[in-house]
Design a protein around this motif. Structure first.
Motif, short mmCIF file in Angstrom:
data_model
loop_
_atom_site.label_atom_id
_atom_site.label_comp_id
_atom_site.label_asym_id
_atom_site.label_seq_id
_atom_site.Cartn_x
_atom_site.Cartn_y
_atom_site.Cartn_z
N MET A 1 4.58 16.19 -1.19
CA MET A 1 5.12 14.71 -1.31
C MET A 1 4.14 13.60 -0.43
N LYS A 2 3.89 12.75 -0.87
CA LYS A 2 3.04 11.73 0.02
C LYS A 2 4.18 10.61 0.28
N GLN A 3 3.96 9.90 1.49
CA GLN A 3 4.96 9.01 2.01
C GLN A 3 4.00 8.07 2.99
N ALA A 4 4.04 6.56 2.08
CA ALA A 4 3.30 5.53 2.85
C ALA A 4 4.38 4.94 3.45
N ILE A 5 4.06 4.72 5.00
CA ILE A 5 5.18 4.22 5.82
C ILE A 5 5.26 3.01 5.64
N LEU A 6 3.87 2.32 5.48
CA LEU A 6 3.70 0.79 5.69
C LEU A 6 2.94 0.61 4.25
N PHE A 7 3.60 -0.44 3.78
CA PHE A 7 2.82 -0.96 2.39
C PHE A 7 2.35 -2.33 2.55
N VAL A 8 1.44 -2.60 1.58
CA VAL A 8 0.93 -3.96 1.65
C VAL A 8 1.02 -4.67 0.13
N SER A 9 0.65 -5.81 0.09
CA SER A 9 0.65 -6.45 -1.13
C SER A 9 -0.53 -6.45 -2.01
N ALA A 10 -1.81 -6.41 -1.34
CA ALA A 10 -2.91 -6.25 -2.11
C ALA A 10 -3.77 -4.94 -1.67
N LEU A 11 -4.14 -4.40 -2.59
CA LEU A 11 -4.86 -3.10 -2.42
C LEU A 11 -6.49 -3.12 -2.43
N ILE A 12 -6.94 -2.33 -1.71
CA ILE A 12 -8.47 -2.24 -1.57
C ILE A 12 -9.07 -1.69 -2.81
N VAL A 13 -10.21 -2.47 -3.43
CA VAL A 13 -10.48 -1.87 -4.88
C VAL A 13 -11.41 -0.84 -4.67
N SER A 14 -11.06 0.36 -5.06
CA SER A 14 -12.07 1.72 -5.07
C SER A 14 -13.36 1.45 -5.41
N SER A 15 -13.47 0.40 -6.34
CA SER A 15 -14.86 0.26 -7.01
C SER A 15 -15.88 -0.53 -6.24
N THR A 16 -15.49 -1.00 -5.04
CA THR A 16 -16.21 -1.80 -4.45
C THR A 16 -17.56 -1.29 -4.18
N VAL A 17 -18.83 -2.02 -4.16
CA VAL A 17 -20.11 -1.51 -3.97
C VAL A 17 -20.38 -1.75 -2.50
N TYR A 18 -20.76 -0.56 -1.81
CA TYR A 18 -20.98 -0.45 -0.39
C TYR A 18 -22.38 -0.03 -0.05
N SER A 19 -22.59 -0.68 1.01
CA SER A 19 -24.11 -0.67 1.82
C SER A 19 -23.85 0.56 2.44
N THR A 322 -3.38 -13.41 -2.33
CA THR A 322 -3.29 -11.99 -2.33
C THR A 322 -3.10 -11.28 -0.98
N ASP A 323 -3.37 -11.96 0.27
CA ASP A 323 -3.18 -11.51 1.51
C ASP A 323 -1.86 -12.08 2.38
N ASP A 324 -1.10 -12.78 1.80
CA ASP A 324 -0.19 -13.57 2.24
C ASP A 324 0.99 -12.78 2.60
N THR A 325 1.18 -11.65 2.18
CA THR A 325 2.44 -10.95 2.26
C THR A 325 2.20 -9.46 2.59
N LYS A 326 2.94 -8.89 3.41
CA LYS A 326 2.94 -7.57 3.84
C LYS A 326 4.54 -7.06 3.59
N THR A 327 4.45 -5.73 3.52
CA THR A 327 5.91 -5.19 3.62
C THR A 327 5.95 -3.86 4.35
N ILE A 328 7.21 -3.65 5.11
CA ILE A 328 7.23 -2.40 5.75
C ILE A 328 8.70 -1.98 5.33
N LEU A 329 8.88 -0.43 5.47
CA LEU A 329 10.32 -0.04 5.26
C LEU A 329 10.87 0.31 6.54
#
Length: 680
Positions: A1-19, A322-329
């Motif tokens: 089971m996976k459990q994210a304790i803190l959640f956010v409104s916008a996710l990091i895009v995994s396809s971002t091109v990194y240096s 997209t970065d205006d809101t965050k959420t916790i449980l």
């Protein structure tokens, strides 16, 4: 089971091109060589390669053939394998990605952390603990941010993609997202890999693993013109029914300075609450901490708290929503019905580390008001009660110490953990304190009414304690020794700013144990030997308060003590609130004679001394005499039992004692006494 304790409104895009900045697959090195000697970009915790902390190149396992690096702990405490990789710079913005392949040997665990800057051991950004059961946890400062699983006994890829600008951390295992969280720290400077599988975190103490294909990269982010982001929501904990004020952090994620904004929270589907923040100056990438004025009432269950920043600089919507809101449980602790936890702290004005106890007693009293009854039991100072002091002495090994509901001896700084374990328990009885007080005679009559929620039988006992807040005194014996003075031992509730000793004129003592009756362990004759659920029994006590005690600052603590000696429950009330409850009719009256333990005095000389000291004691009845000498931490340095009679002189050979202050404890029958002894 996976459990994210803190959640956010916008996710990091995994396809971002990194240096790509750094990569090491260990394949160009020679098996058996040490890593730091092979590549000086790596280092060990204490610095330098080839020593016990350095790891060796291995050909036994590899994700990309032929080599990896190998870690194995030699003790349950971990190590000595411990290597670090300083990044090319400390990053606190942009998108940072770090990954490695791990092979955790079956029935073992693995560990790494990211640290905030280039100071080794300074401040952690994140801990990653891979337990032997396949659980993987990401945490910081004891707060779990994400819990998931990983494959044991095989190679897997672990990647973290971290938007340090907006504080969004995403974890991938074999390219599958495990969840996203925000972190109290949003800066990285060091990777530390350590061979440990912490028992305290659920591991079995065994750590053996391989690491391959380590890399990290960074991509800057272009900031919009005007943008505020909800950066972090501090985790909220507490008890169901308590009020709590959400605490958040806003970050300027734009180019323009920010001077005002609105903050809105919604909890458990309730009405949204908006508060305006004005008169601030927040330059680009700066952060601002804010505590909401309007509290929430913690509700049972795992409920959502979401917070939004808006109306930046009174201009309405900013340039990136997209970065205006965050959420916790929030999943608060549900206390047992009518449960009050008793915390007894062993302290003394002579004890230099005891300010720690005072600070954490105040913390517990403030955070858990209505659920916590704190009692500071003094030793060898003007506030000491000999009966209480002797009773708690059987539970502790040194000063300061604490016991919660008379469980194990702990440091006062960790009382909250034991409190959480105890507060959820359903007590056998709910206790109501009643009282009358005659200000002329100083007579305090107390009734403890026990409303039994379940049946009991056996050696259940009743005790009643009195405490006082705001106690002051004159003379050096009321001054507080203070090992935190000067700040060299860290911050401790302001004591680091005070001298040692803190003069009596500056000291106010709270939670002071004034009396416990009929004895420390309680009286088993005051309740029936067998009680059924629904029964009610009232036990009464009568105290005469000395004139120097301030009844307006005193509390009554009624206790129900189990046959094992632990405290099942307590009633806690000020004298005035107990008077409001009224004095109930008594089913049993406690005799205070049990608590009249004979005081004894003895002569200790010479004091100070160097090689020898002597005790003169009168023992006409030939009672057994026990002598114990402790240092100021409570460590026993000498002890002996005597069978003597008459006027006796007891020698103490102090020639092998280190210079310093010691406590001489002498017990004769039920009589107890302590005195300081100084070795020069």
């Amino acid at each position: 089971m996976k459990q994210a304790i803190l959640f956010v409104s916008a996710l990091i895009v995994s396809s971002t091109v990194y240096s790509q900045i750094f990569t090491d697959n260990f394949d160009s090195y020679t098996a058996g060589d040490f890593l730091v000697n092979s590549n000086p970009e790596w280092d060990t915790w204490t610095g330098g390669g080839g020593g016990a902390e350095d790891v060796q190149i291995s050909s036994a396992q590899s994700s990309s053939a032929p080599h990896s690096i190998y870690f194995k702990a030699t003790t349950a405490q971990g190590g000595p394998d411990d290597i670090i990789l300083r990044f090319d710079q400390v990053y606190n913005d942009g998108i940072f990605s770090i990954e490695a392949n791990f092979f955790v040997v079956q029935n073992n665990g693995a560990y790494f952390n990211l640290q905030e800057d280039f100071t080794v051991g300074g401040s952690w950004a994140i801990d990653c603990q891979m337990l032997d059961d396949g659980t993987i946890t990401f945490s910081n400062s004891g707060t779990d941010y994400l819990i998931s699983t990983y494959p044991t006994g095989q190679w897997f890829n672990l990647r973290m993609e971290i938007n340090l600008t907006s504080n969004e951390w995403e974890v991938f295992i074999d390219n599958t997202s495990q969840g996203v969280f925000s972190n109290i720290v949003s800066s990285v400077g060091i990777l530390d890999i350590f061979a440990v599988n912490q028992v305290a975190n659920g591991g079995n103490g065994l750590s053996e693993f391989y690491v391959d294909d380590v890399s990290y990269s960074h991509t800057p982010i272009n900031l919009p013109q005007l943008n505020a982001g909800l950066f972090f929501i501090n985790p909220l904990n507490g008890l169901v029914g308590q009020n709590a004020n959400p605490s958040i952090q806003v970050r300027n994620l734009g180019q323009d300075n920010i001077t005002s904004f609105d903050l809105t929270y919604s909890y458990a589907g309730g009405i949204a609450v908006t508060e305006s923040v004005t008169g601030v100056f927040l330059p680009s990438l700066a952060t601002y901490d804010y505590n909401f004025i309007a509290p929430i009432t913690l509700a049972a269950g795992n409920n959502i708290l979401d917070v939004t920043v808006s109306n930046v600089n009174a201009a309405g919507q900013d340039n990136d929503v997209t970065d205006d809101t965050k959420t916790i449980l929030i999943d608060p602790v549900v206390p047992g019905l009518g449960k009050i936890v008793v915390g007894e702290e062993a302290t003394g004005t002579w004890c230099g580390w005891c300010p720690r106890g005072a600070v954490f007693m105040d913390f517990m009293a403030a955070k858990y008001d209505g659920f916590w009854a704190g009692i500071a039991v003094h030793n060898n100072d003007p506030m000491a009660d000999s009966i209480y002091d002797a009773g708690i002495g059987g539970f502790i090994a040194g000063y300061p110490s604490a016991i919660v509901d008379r469980g194990g001896d702990i440091d006062p700084s960790v009382m909250e953990g034991d409190f959480i374990q105890q507060i959820v328990k359903t007590p056998k009885a709910i206790i109501t304190n009643g009282a009358t007080f005659d200000a002329t005679t100083r007579e305090l009559k107390v009734s403890l009414t026990y409303d039994f929620q379940s049946a009991i039988s056996g050696n259940w006992r009743v005790a009643c304690a009195l405490t006082e807040d705001g106690v002051t005194g004159t003379g050096p014996s009321y001054g507080q020794s203070n090992s935190y003075s000067g700040g060299g031992s860290g911050v401790m509730g302001g004591y680091e700013l005070l001298p040692s000793p803190v003069p009596a004129a500056q000291m106010v003592y709270d939670h002071v144990a004034r009396k416990i009756a009929p004895s420390f362990s309680g009286d088993a004759t005051l309740l029936p030997s067998s009680i059924t659920a629904g029964d009610e029994h009232t036990v009464c006590f009568t105290f005469t308060l000395p004139t120097e005690w301030d009844e307006s600052k005193m509390h009554i603590i009624g206790m129900l003590v189990s046959p094992s000696g632990t405290i099942d429950n307590a009633g806690y009330a000020s004298i005035s609130s107990a008077e409001t409850n009224g004095l109930a009719a008594c089913d049993a009256v406690a005799s205070l004679e049990i608590s009249k333990i004979e005081e004894m005095d003895f002569n200790l000389y010479p004091n100070p001394t160097r090689d020898m000291a002597y005790i003169d004691i009168s023992n006409p009845n030939g009672e057994q005499v026990s002598l114990k000498i402790t240092d100021l931490t409570g460590k026993i340095v000498a002890e002996r039992t005597y069978v003597i009679q008459g006027e006796v002189q007891l020698p103490i050979n102090t020639s092998k004692f280190d210079k310093g202050t010691y406590i001489v404890h002498l017990q004769k029958g039920d009589a107890v006494q302590q005195k300081k002894m100084i070795i020069q």
